[in-house]
Design a protein around this motif. Structure first.
Motif, PDB file in Angstrom:
ATOM      1  N   GLY A  18     -22.912   6.134 -28.653  1.00 39.52           N
ATOM      2  CA  GLY A  18     -21.799   5.679 -29.486  1.00 39.52           C
ATOM      3  C   GLY A  18     -22.298   4.706 -30.524  1.00 39.52           C
ATOM      4  O   GLY A  18     -23.252   4.982 -31.221  1.00 39.52           O
ATOM      5  N   CYS A  19     -21.635   3.562 -30.657  1.00 44.36           N
ATOM      6  CA  CYS A  19     -22.044   2.531 -31.593  1.00 44.36           C
ATOM      7  C   CYS A  19     -22.991   1.584 -30.875  1.00 44.36           C
ATOM      8  O   CYS A  19     -22.623   0.937 -29.908  1.00 44.36           O
ATOM      9  N   ARG A  64     -26.775  10.209 -40.111  1.00 40.00           N
ATOM     10  CA  ARG A  64     -26.342  11.414 -39.394  1.00 40.00           C
ATOM     11  C   ARG A  64     -27.498  12.396 -39.404  1.00 40.00           C
ATOM     12  O   ARG A  64     -28.153  12.598 -40.430  1.00 40.00           O
ATOM     13  N   SER A 106     -19.767  12.627 -31.620  1.00 40.65           N
ATOM     14  CA  SER A 106     -19.559  11.950 -32.899  1.00 40.65           C
ATOM     15  C   SER A 106     -20.127  12.749 -34.060  1.00 40.65           C
ATOM     16  O   SER A 106     -20.382  12.197 -35.134  1.00 40.65           O
ATOM     17  N   ASP A 107     -20.326  14.058 -33.869  1.00 36.97           N
ATOM     18  CA  ASP A 107     -20.874  14.940 -34.903  1.00 36.97           C
ATOM     19  C   ASP A 107     -22.263  14.465 -35.334  1.00 36.97           C
ATOM     20  O   ASP A 107     -22.658  14.637 -36.476  1.00 36.97           O
ATOM     21  N   ARG A 246     -14.327  15.750 -41.218  1.00 37.74           N
ATOM     22  CA  ARG A 246     -15.779  15.625 -41.098  1.00 37.74           C
ATOM     23  C   ARG A 246     -16.489  16.473 -42.141  1.00 37.74           C
ATOM     24  O   ARG A 246     -17.476  16.031 -42.752  1.00 37.74           O
ATOM     25  N   ARG A 303     -10.558   8.735 -37.210  1.00 41.50           N
ATOM     26  CA  ARG A 303     -11.805   8.946 -36.465  1.00 41.50           C
ATOM     27  C   ARG A 303     -12.952   9.312 -37.403  1.00 41.50           C
ATOM     28  O   ARG A 303     -14.066   8.788 -37.267  1.00 41.50           O
ATOM     29  N   GLU A 307     -16.491   7.326 -38.096  1.00 45.14           N
ATOM     30  CA  GLU A 307     -17.785   7.956 -37.837  1.00 45.14           C
ATOM     31  C   GLU A 307     -18.711   7.898 -39.047  1.00 45.14           C
ATOM     32  O   GLU A 307     -19.936   7.793 -38.885  1.00 45.14           O
TER      33      GLU A 307
END
Length: 706
Positions: A18-19, A64, A106-107, A246, A303, A307
């Protein structure tokens, strides 16, 4: 290039998915890791990297990753990464080496909160995956210590529609900053919203570049063959799912100019409407008629923003003892159901409230002793717009929403000193007052408004920048001064603060009465450059000003002038107020009309007499609005020091061409300076000085002197 073996990687991998939060070592040099055996080239970073919300000792980093070879990912689809942060470009003085994991949930976007950094320091960072690394090394910087007093310089940007133009203005910003002396480089970029546009394909044919996004994964096509929705082009779509939002971020972030800007500067973000839906309020869209509930879309939009945007939310610190309200995304289960009941402060309950409160982004950032940055959210808590379908039918034929009607409806049960009219009249028509028993309108909502007042009063910095997604400057058309027309003065748009005039007046009066000097609003949304001062009561006999405002133009979205020009081409009278034809040369008369009034805008089509112009000019056509450059794309540079604030509006002109790595040339720079003022004193009127040809109707200094 750093390579690590699996055992070493697992030892370093200590954070949860996650973060992530990592801490820089106190040692300036870290031992280098051993090189693993060569692995296949299996990963890439198509959206680059970014940093955001710099603190004196921390910053949020982002990237990403995608696996080109599906077998390169872990069995559950996650991807292991490796982050490096250094104090030099060659990464010889590394202060952070940390393994992190990009989750499929989270893609494969990663947010890493790096702590333990030195204040007011430039850092360089990069991510590794296998043998690949982020194509651009990241550069960021931390904020000064709270008590440190030094000049602050930042850029403000807004409204970057991928399909309507190129992002060359950002390349110009990057290149100019690289060429600037170290003391003149900017500290951060303030993004005022509309980072993405949730609609695709709805682009006028005459300005369509080769940047159409194409079908969204789940996007809805709002076109109805019977013509009930004619203002959307056939084939256009709106994002309706997490996959859609997204997808839009991923496409926008492939732009090389946007990647270059995010790699060079830390960004500080708020949002406007298009990160969710056009003219958004709470969990509701307004595409057609009075709109529809859209809780699922709001949740998905929140969301996706979380992200892809590196913002410090849950980890935000208290401000002078005031608790930080912001928090990271919290998932919820919602359905698109009627919004139902709202509380006394216009906050709708049930699934709407769940969607809205899944993410809270209003917050403060401190930049030493010079600046407190107060970021507001003008969308998530606002009351429904007063110009409903019922009101539109009432005022049918009015060129713009009448000021009188907007103010009366917005005031609700407090109108007319607590005696609201039973009916609202326009011409020979009337309706029952739909807001007679309702509370006044709000953009901030009760909780955010209370927080805003607390923060403004508690601020001890030399300057306060109020970050507004939409402008508060008055933009009106003074139809009442056109003889025999029978029209009332109207607002040019009610989706920003003009649609909520009562709350704006309350906030400006608070700032004035509390003696909170050196407060400046920086705004976007309207696709124009503008400058002026915000009057506490724009309709008072004698104006009292509380706050200067600088509005920045769009990076690529259609300019305000081009939209007004296109929308009035079939209306000869009003088109003359927008566009002046001087021997075949088109001039942006819209600037003149908004600042000097409709009569001045019409007159210049028939005479160039300065004497007659001065006779008809209305200095209070748009009270407090002093300058417009509405045919513009670009950004605003802001510099703060002990003596005053300087704002430089940089217009790069047409953005329909890809100018390549050199970026577009600057068409004009309009420079303003407002000296510092204390307490309830009046801020000085911002006056432009130009480099390059001024916009119409302003003249070069040499012409003025003659």
């Amino acid at each position: 290039m750093v390579q690590i073996d699996r055992r070493e990687f697992l030892r370093l991998f200590t954070a949860t998915v996650g973060c992530f939060a990592v801490t820089a070592t106190a040692t300036p040099f870290l031992p280098r890791l051993g090189h693993a055996k060569a692995a296949p080239f299996s990963f890439h970073f198509p959206q680059g990297l970014a940093s955001g919300d710099p603190q004196p000792d921390a910053v949020m980093l982002w990237t990403r990753v995608e696996a080109l070879d599906p077998e390169a990912a872990l069995p559950n689809g996650d991807i292991d990464l490796y982050l490096q942060v250094a104090t030099d470009e060659k990464f010889e003085r590394v202060v952070v080496e940390q393994a992190v994991r990009a989750s499929r949930a989270s893609d494969h976007a990663v947010r890493v909160f790096v702590q333990g950094l030195a204040p007011d320091t430039v850092y360089h960072y990069r991510f590794h995956a296998g043998r690949d690394q982020t194509p651009l090394p990241g550069r960021t910087r931390t904020a000064p210590q709270p008590g440190a007093s030094r000049k602050v310089r930042f850029a403000a940007v807004s409204c970057q529609n991928y399909e309507q133009g190129y992002f060359g203005a950002l390349r110009r910003l990057v290149n100019d900053d690289i060429a600037a002396a170290p003391g003149e480089q900017i500290d951060f970029v303030l993004h005022l919203g509309d980072f993405i546009y949730e609609r695709t394909g709805d682009v006028p044919e005459e300005q369509r570049p080769e940047r159409l996004i194409g079908p969204l994964p789940d996007g809805s096509d709002p076109w109805v063959p019977d013509g009930t929705r004619p203002h959307w082009q056939k084939g256009s779509q709106a994002a309706v799912s997490l996959a859609d939002y997204r997808h839009l971020y991923k496409v926008y972030l492939t732009d090389p100019d946007l990647q270059a800007a995010r790699a060079r500067f830390p960004f500080v973000h708020t949002w406007d409407d298009h990160e969710f839906t056009n003219d958004a309020w709470q969990a509701h869209d307004t595409y057609f008629g009075d709109g529809d509930p859209a809780q699922k879309r709001k949740l998905a939009a929140n969301r996706a923003w979380f992200e892809f945007i590196p913002a410090v939310l849950t980890r935000a610190r208290a401000f002078n003892g005031i608790a930080a309200p912001a928090h990271d995304f919290r998932n919820a289960r919602v359905e698109d159901v009627p919004l139902g009941e709202h509380d006394e402060n216009w906050l709708y309950q049930g699934d709407s409230l769940k969607a809205v409160t899944s993410l809270t982004i209003y917050r403060t950032l401190r930049w030493g002793a010079m600046l407190d940055l107060v970021l507001t959210d003008l969308r998530s808590y606002r009351s429904p717009p007063v110009i409903s379908e019922e009101v539109k039918a009432l005022i049918k034929g009015a060129p713009m929403p009448p000021v009188r009607i907007v103010q009366t409806l917005d005031a609700g049960r407090t109108a007319n000193e607590g005696n609201p009219p039973e009916a609202i009249q326009y011409g020979d028509r009337e309706i029952v007052n739909p807001r007679k028993d309702l509370p006044p309108g709000t953009q901030l909502g009760a909780a955010q408004k209370a927080w805003f007042k607390q923060v403004m009063k508690a601020s001890t910095a030399k300057w306060r920048i109020w970050v507004n997604g939409g402008p508060a400057l008055q933009m009106r058309l003074d139809f009442s001064r056109i003889p025999f027309a029978g029209f009332e003065d109207g607002y040019v748009g009610t989706d920003a603060w003009q649609g909520y005039p009562g709350e704006l007046q309350e906030l400006l009066r608070f700032i004035k009465e509390e003696g909170i000097g050196n407060t400046v609003s920086i705004a976007g949304d309207y696709h124009t450059f503008a400058a002026g001062r915000l009057p506490v009561d724009p309709d008072a006999d004698e104006l009292s000003f509380a706050v200067p405002e600088f509005v920045t133009a769009a990076i690529s979205s259609s300019s305000m002038y081009s939209m007004a020009d296109r929308g009035t081409r079939n209306s000869g009278f009003f088109h003359r107020a927008v566009t002046l034809d001087e021997n075949g040369a088109k001039r942006e008369n819209w600037n003149n009309t908004l600042v000097n009034g409709l009569r001045a805008g019409i007159l210049v089509n028939y005479t160039n007499s300065e004497y007659l112009f001065d006779l008809v000019r209305n200095e209070r056509a748009s009270p407090g609005l002093d300058y417009m450059d509405s045919d513009a794309h670009g950004y605003t540079l802001v510099t703060l020091n002990d003596d005053g604030i300087a704002a430089e509006q940089v217009n790069v002109g047409n953005v329909m061409r890809d100018e390549g790595p050199e970026g577009p040339a600057v068409m004009r720079r309009a420079r303003f300076r407002v000296p510092a003022w204390e307490g309830d004193a009046e801020p000085a009127r911002p006056e432009p000085e130009f480099e390059g040809p001024p916009p119409y109707p302003w003249k070069p200094p040499s012409d003025v002197e003659k």
